[in-house]
Design an enzyme around this catalytic site. Sequence first.
Site, mmCIF file in Angstrom:
data_model
loop_
_atom_site.group_PDB
_atom_site.id
_atom_site.type_symbol
_atom_site.label_atom_id
_atom_site.label_comp_id
_atom_site.label_asym_id
_atom_site.label_seq_id
_atom_site.Cartn_x
_atom_site.Cartn_y
_atom_site.Cartn_z
ATOM 1 N N ASP A 102 -6.145 29.739 29.240
ATOM 2 C CA ASP A 102 -5.146 30.772 28.961
ATOM 3 C C ASP A 102 -4.103 30.729 30.067
ATOM 4 O OD1 ASP A 102 -3.799 33.109 28.178
ATOM 5 O OD2 ASP A 102 -5.669 34.062 27.542
ATOM 6 N N ASP A 203 0.343 32.946 27.003
ATOM 7 C CA ASP A 203 0.503 34.389 26.917
ATOM 8 C C ASP A 203 1.979 34.769 26.805
ATOM 9 O OD1 ASP A 203 -0.812 37.084 27.338
ATOM 10 O OD2 ASP A 203 0.580 37.098 29.038
ATOM 11 N N GLU A 245 1.467 32.749 22.146
ATOM 12 C CA GLU A 245 1.432 34.156 21.723
ATOM 13 C C GLU A 245 2.867 34.653 21.639
ATOM 14 O OE1 GLU A 245 -0.434 38.441 23.157
ATOM 15 O OE2 GLU A 245 0.491 37.112 24.626
ATOM 16 N N HIS A 319 -8.673 39.975 22.540
ATOM 17 C CA HIS A 319 -8.939 40.867 23.677
ATOM 18 C C HIS A 319 -7.969 42.043 23.750
ATOM 19 C CE1 HIS A 319 -5.765 38.159 24.867
ATOM 20 N NE2 HIS A 319 -5.451 38.983 25.837
ATOM 21 N N ASP A 320 -6.880 41.992 23.010
ATOM 22 C CA ASP A 320 -5.889 43.074 23.010
ATOM 23 C C ASP A 320 -5.985 43.969 21.778
ATOM 24 O OD1 ASP A 320 -4.608 42.506 25.412
ATOM 25 O OD2 ASP A 320 -3.209 41.097 24.500
#
Length: 542
Positions: A102, A203, A245, A319-320
Amino acid sequence: MTEKKTQPWWKKAVVYQIYPKSFQDSNGDGIGDIQGIISRLDYLKDLGVDALWISPMYCSPQDDNGYDISDYRNIDPMFGTMEDMEELIQEAKKREIRIIMDLVLNHTSDEHPWFQEAKKSKENPYHDYYVWRDGTPGKLPNDMKAVFGGPAWEWVPQIGQYYFHQFSVKQPDLNWENPKVRQEIYDMILWWMAKGVGGFRLDVIDQIAKEPDRKITNNGPRLHEFLQEMSRETFQKGDLLTVGEAWGANTENAKLYSNPDGSEFSMVFQFEHVMLDQQEGKEKWDLAPLSLVKLKKNLAKWQDSLYGCGWNSLFWDNHDLPRIVSRWGDDQNYRVESAKMLAAVLHGMQGTPYIYQGEELGMTNVQFADIEEYRDIEIHNMYRERLDGGYTRQEVMESIYAKGRDNARTPMQWNDQENAGFTTGTPWIRVNPNYRQINMEQERKDPGSVFSFYRRLVHLRKEEPIFVEGRFELLLPEDEQIFAYTRTLGSEQMLVCANFSGQPAKCGLIPQWKNARELLHNYEGDVKEELRPYEVVILIRR
């Protein structure tokens, strides 16, 4: 039409996302770690996944749970050592599993050496690694807000300037206009590639080309120029899965992000479908009624738009995001059935599916009574702001129960022992109390479990090319209970038909497919025209 001779490996792959703090603790300190992940590789091999996307494990002050990186080339001691990381890459490789790192490239931690230098003086060579504007105390460059609340500008008195931060005040934005910044990033990516990683998740990557003076955060004018340069300098030198993302993605720019020529990424994460349950123009905490019709049309739009000219990433959870079975399913009365139904609907579409840790067990949202039991900075900022803004405590807590990020961050539920087998110590965040009923050990030996269903789905993708290549067509678009679609590849056709509700629902398609072969079904017995609550079936005919 030219025949595709070599299909990228990631088109057939299923990716599993690990949030390392909450996955498996090996040393009893209450925080998941790399050795914990290594100890569970055989479980992941059994599930059948091809790659692990692991949320950041770099050195970090943990202001935003690791998305504030202070050293891109070192592992945070809370997770282990670089030797542990190298062991993980090798052990995963032995099981034909690739590690997806990530990368957070929009910002660093304010404790990163670059920023520590940058704020010393305007003449410092690292000053222009970040985004600065002149100003005076109390007079902000503009009224832009940070995602986590408050202004997007922070005053640094020793140099008389403000720095820009789209997220936490401890996450200053990098200045991608500076070619030195870009080169530093490319060198670091190549360094990780040399260690044998299988790809990268990037990200908030659509925010790197920000222009704060024009209040542009995502999709800035130079975004695709930067991404294509990065791809040429790094990704195209390896056989990688790359996924960006992009909260600002639409079907048009997604064709650039996921162009089959590999000029940017393998695929993109877009989030239109996860924003359908919030009031238009408001924040995610402002809940709106769920609409299956809207969901189907949105997913179909992405399936149709990228067919043959891009590639979808398929996900419900990360995870969000809160747990999907608690949002679109029924985590009380039909948890097992609705978790299976949601899995089948997602994996049946075209794109690379992502399973978030615990999703394959049907893990649910959590409801902590005390705000102090939550750990997420976003939750705490919102809680204060909304109480100050006149909301009742009950209203605020209901929003957190529905949409808070900590729903996804409670520890993985391995067994029914203390702390769900996650740790022998005190977990960094409390375990969901339902771990005695929902855990891996029970599900792995139960052929009717959510886990067993996911395992079958993952293997079907490898057995049936139609999952990867078939063309999608939405059926019954206006039906408020049934989600049905076909996938077509040559003379072969597959039907996915699901009841998205807790009430029986008639589906006239079923009799038309009575001679088809059943690939997957989440109930015992024959499929009838009237589907039971959350019933789903996948049929195929040749």
